[in-house]
Design a protein around this motif. Structure first.
Motif, mmCIF file in Angstrom:
data_model
loop_
_atom_site.group_PDB
_atom_site.id
_atom_site.type_symbol
_atom_site.label_atom_id
_atom_site.label_comp_id
_atom_site.label_asym_id
_atom_site.label_seq_id
_atom_site.Cartn_x
_atom_site.Cartn_y
_atom_site.Cartn_z
ATOM 1 N N GLN A 232 -9.910 -13.509 12.520
ATOM 2 C CA GLN A 232 -10.012 -12.060 12.737
ATOM 3 C C GLN A 232 -8.746 -11.552 13.406
ATOM 4 O O GLN A 232 -8.254 -12.150 14.373
ATOM 5 N N ALA A 233 -8.193 -10.448 12.901
ATOM 6 C CA ALA A 233 -6.985 -9.863 13.489
ATOM 7 C C ALA A 233 -6.988 -8.365 13.258
ATOM 8 O O ALA A 233 -7.695 -7.849 12.391
ATOM 9 N N ARG A 234 -6.174 -7.685 14.057
ATOM 10 C CA ARG A 234 -6.032 -6.234 13.935
ATOM 11 C C ARG A 234 -4.551 -5.897 13.983
ATOM 12 O O ARG A 234 -3.827 -6.357 14.866
ATOM 13 N N CYS A 235 -4.108 -5.109 13.024
ATOM 14 C CA CYS A 235 -2.694 -4.778 12.899
ATOM 15 C C CYS A 235 -2.480 -3.276 13.039
ATOM 16 O O CYS A 235 -3.151 -2.483 12.373
ATOM 17 N N LEU A 236 -1.551 -2.906 13.890
ATOM 18 C CA LEU A 236 -1.079 -1.522 13.974
ATOM 19 C C LEU A 236 0.212 -1.429 13.179
ATOM 20 O O LEU A 236 1.149 -2.191 13.418
ATOM 21 N N GLY A 237 0.258 -0.522 12.215
ATOM 22 C CA GLY A 237 1.454 -0.397 11.401
ATOM 23 C C GLY A 237 1.404 0.838 10.526
ATOM 24 O O GLY A 237 0.674 1.795 10.810
ATOM 25 N N LYS A 238 2.190 0.770 9.430
ATOM 26 C CA LYS A 238 2.219 1.846 8.456
ATOM 27 C C LYS A 238 2.204 1.254 7.053
ATOM 28 O O LYS A 238 2.771 0.184 6.813
ATOM 29 N N VAL A 239 1.545 1.970 6.147
ATOM 30 C CA VAL A 239 1.513 1.521 4.760
ATOM 31 C C VAL A 239 2.893 1.703 4.154
ATOM 32 O O VAL A 239 3.484 2.778 4.239
ATOM 33 N N ARG A 240 3.425 0.631 3.553
ATOM 34 C CA ARG A 240 4.719 0.724 2.879
ATOM 35 C C ARG A 240 4.532 1.028 1.400
ATOM 36 O O ARG A 240 5.080 2.012 0.896
ATOM 37 N N THR A 241 3.760 0.195 0.717
ATOM 38 C CA THR A 241 3.577 0.368 -0.727
ATOM 39 C C THR A 241 2.174 -0.041 -1.139
ATOM 40 O O THR A 241 1.484 -0.791 -0.442
ATOM 41 N N TRP A 242 1.767 0.464 -2.303
ATOM 42 C CA TRP A 242 0.515 0.064 -2.946
ATOM 43 C C TRP A 242 0.838 -0.342 -4.377
ATOM 44 O O TRP A 242 1.319 0.464 -5.167
ATOM 45 N N ASN A 243 0.615 -1.628 -4.706
ATOM 46 C CA ASN A 243 0.856 -2.142 -6.046
ATOM 47 C C ASN A 243 -0.482 -2.217 -6.761
ATOM 48 O O ASN A 243 -1.292 -3.113 -6.507
ATOM 49 N N ARG A 244 -0.697 -1.262 -7.663
ATOM 50 C CA ARG A 244 -1.989 -1.175 -8.331
ATOM 51 C C ARG A 244 -2.228 -2.372 -9.242
ATOM 52 O O ARG A 244 -3.359 -2.845 -9.382
ATOM 53 N N THR A 245 -1.160 -2.891 -9.865
ATOM 54 C CA THR A 245 -1.309 -4.020 -10.786
ATOM 55 C C THR A 245 -1.791 -5.264 -10.056
ATOM 56 O O THR A 245 -2.706 -5.958 -10.520
ATOM 57 N N ARG A 246 -1.169 -5.559 -8.917
ATOM 58 C CA ARG A 246 -1.563 -6.755 -8.154
ATOM 59 C C ARG A 246 -2.689 -6.467 -7.170
ATOM 60 O O ARG A 246 -3.207 -7.386 -6.547
ATOM 61 N N GLY A 247 -3.027 -5.187 -6.982
ATOM 62 C CA GLY A 247 -4.039 -4.843 -5.985
ATOM 63 C C GLY A 247 -3.579 -5.188 -4.588
ATOM 64 O O GLY A 247 -4.357 -5.658 -3.752
ATOM 65 N N GLU A 248 -2.280 -4.952 -4.325
ATOM 66 C CA GLU A 248 -1.670 -5.390 -3.072
ATOM 67 C C GLU A 248 -1.157 -4.197 -2.269
ATOM 68 O O GLU A 248 -0.298 -3.452 -2.730
ATOM 69 N N LEU A 249 -1.708 -4.032 -1.073
ATOM 70 C CA LEU A 249 -1.283 -2.984 -0.147
ATOM 71 C C LEU A 249 -0.413 -3.640 0.931
ATOM 72 O O LEU A 249 -0.880 -4.497 1.667
ATOM 73 N N THR A 250 0.847 -3.230 1.011
ATOM 74 C CA THR A 250 1.790 -3.831 1.958
ATOM 75 C C THR A 250 1.908 -2.960 3.200
ATOM 76 O O THR A 250 2.145 -1.755 3.107
ATOM 77 N N LEU A 251 1.731 -3.581 4.357
ATOM 78 C CA LEU A 251 1.859 -2.894 5.634
ATOM 79 C C LEU A 251 3.144 -3.337 6.337
ATOM 80 O O LEU A 251 3.489 -4.527 6.318
ATOM 81 N N ASP A 252 3.834 -2.385 6.974
ATOM 82 C CA ASP A 252 4.912 -2.699 7.894
ATOM 83 C C ASP A 252 4.297 -2.801 9.287
ATOM 84 O O ASP A 252 3.889 -1.779 9.862
ATOM 85 N N PRO A 253 4.221 -4.004 9.844
ATOM 86 C CA PRO A 253 3.507 -4.177 11.125
ATOM 87 C C PRO A 253 4.337 -3.753 12.324
ATOM 88 O O PRO A 253 5.562 -3.932 12.345
ATOM 89 N N ILE A 254 3.660 -3.204 13.324
ATOM 90 C CA ILE A 254 4.267 -2.911 14.621
ATOM 91 C C ILE A 254 3.792 -3.938 15.634
ATOM 92 O O ILE A 254 4.583 -4.526 16.366
ATOM 93 N N ALA A 255 2.478 -4.188 15.649
ATOM 94 C CA ALA A 255 1.899 -5.205 16.530
ATOM 95 C C ALA A 255 0.624 -5.716 15.888
ATOM 96 O O ALA A 255 -0.084 -4.976 15.205
ATOM 97 N N ILE A 256 0.349 -7.008 16.112
ATOM 98 C CA ILE A 256 -0.866 -7.627 15.570
ATOM 99 C C ILE A 256 -1.561 -8.384 16.689
ATOM 100 O O ILE A 256 -0.925 -9.127 17.444
ATOM 101 N N PHE A 257 -2.881 -8.186 16.768
ATOM 102 C CA PHE A 257 -3.693 -8.804 17.825
ATOM 103 C C PHE A 257 -4.824 -9.608 17.213
ATOM 104 O O PHE A 257 -5.281 -9.320 16.111
ATOM 105 N N ARG A 258 -5.282 -10.603 17.948
ATOM 106 C CA ARG A 258 -6.495 -11.341 17.544
ATOM 107 C C ARG A 258 -7.320 -11.695 18.774
ATOM 108 O O ARG A 258 -6.857 -11.545 19.892
#
Length: 258
Positions: A232-258
Motif C-alpha cells: 500500500q502506498a500513496r503518491c502526491l504528484g501530477k498526471v503527466r500523460t494518459w496512454n489509452r492504448t496501453r491503459g497507462e496513466l503516468t504520474l510525476d511524483p512529488i512524494a510517496i508514502f507507505r
C-alpha cells in the motif's frame, strides 16, 4: 465633590485593578478556548494529513512548489498557527509580568527562522497540510475507484453542468493524491518503477510512477517487493500523460508514502 471623588477612588481603585486584570485574563482564556475549539473542528473535518513513512521525495519539486508555487505565504501561516498554540499559553502564564509583546516577537522570530532553515522532508509535511487546507488536491483511491475533486475542479464541473464523478484520466492540471496497491521493479540507472492497477476495463488500466534513484529514501529496496508482491502506498504528484492504448496513466511524483 473633589473630596468625594478622592475618597471613592481610594476605596475602589484596588478592586478596579482586580476586575480589569480578571477581565483581561478571561479574554486570554476565551481566545485560547476559541483557538482550541477551531482546531478541534478542523481535526473532526479530517485534521492534519496522516503521512506515513516517506520512501520517495523529489526534493527539487518540493522546494519549487514551496518557493514558486504560491504556497509560501500559506505555509508560513501554517507554521505560525502551530507555534501560536504554545505562545498563547505563554501569554497567559506571564500576563501579570507584562510579557505579552515579547512573546509575540519571539514567535515571529521562530516562524522566520523555521521557514528559512526548512529542509525538503520538513517542507513536504507542512506543504501537504497546507495544500489540504487550501483544497488544491484531488484525492483518488485506486482500490475503491473513488475520486474526490478539489474545490477548483468541482467548480469547473458545476459550470459544465457535469456530475461530481470524473475519471482520473481527466485530471490533468490539478495536484493528485493517489492511493493504491503498488508493485515495484528496478529500472535503468537505479530508478524504481511503481505500478498500481485500477478500474474494471479490459485490459485493466494502471498508474505508472517512476521514482528517480536520487529521490529514493534510505531503506526502500526493490528486493523487498520481488515476485510481484504488492504494498500500500500513496503518491502526491501530477498526471503527466494518459496512454489509452496501453491503459497507462503516468504520474510525476512529488512524494510517496507507505
Amino acid at each position: 465633590m473633589g473630596v468625594i471623588d478622592s475618597e471613592w477612588w481610594a476605596l475602589w481603585w484596588p478592586w478596579l485593578v482586580v476586575w480589569a486584570a480578571t477581565a483581561a485574563c478571561c479574554a486570554v482564556l476565551l481566545r485560547y478556548g476559541l483557538i482550541r475549539a477551531g482546531r478541534l473542528r478542523r481535526r473532526r473535518r479530517g485534521g492534519r494529513t496522516v503521512h506515513g513513512m516517506c520512501f520517495f521525495l523529489h526534493e527539487q519539486r518540493v522546494m519549487d512548489l514551496y518557493q514558486q508555487g504560491g504556497f509560501s505565504a500559506a505555509l508560513e501561516q501554517e507554521v505560525a498557527d502551530r507555534i501560536n498554540v504554545t505562545s498563547g499559553v505563554g501569554l497567559r502564564a506571564r500576563f501579570g509580568l507584562g510579557g505579552g509583546k515579547a512573546n509575540r516577537d519571539v514567535t515571529k522570530e521562530r516562524v522566520t527562522a523555521y521557514i528559512q532553515h526548512s529542509t525538503p522532508i520538513t517542507v513536504i509535511r507542512l506543504l501537504m497540510d497546507t495544500m489540504r487546507k487550501e483544497d488544491v488536491v484531488v484525492h483518488a483511491d485506486l482500490t475503491t475507484g473513488s475520486l474526490e475533486p478539489n474545490r477548483a475542479l468541482a467548480e469547473i464541473l458545476r459550470e459544465r453542468g457535469a456530475s461530481d464523478r470524473v475519471a482520473l484520466t481527466e485530471v490533468m492540471s490539478e495536484f493528485v493524491s493517489v492511493t493504491g496497491r503498488f508493485t515495484a521493479r528496478s529500472a535503468d540507472g537505479g530508478d524504481i518503477v511503481l505500478r498500481a492497477p485500477y478500474g474494471d476495463g479490459r485490459p485493466r488500466a494502471h498508474v505508472k510512477i517512476t521514482c528517480e534513484a536520487a529521490g529514493v529514501r534510505e531503506g526502500f529496496q526493490n528486493a523487498e517487493y520481488a515476485d510481484e508482491e504488492e504494498f500500500q502506498a500513496r503518491c502526491l504528484g501530477k498526471v503527466r500523460t494518459w496512454n489509452r492504448t496501453r491503459g497507462e496513466l503516468t504520474l510525476d511524483p512529488i512524494a510517496i508514502f507507505r
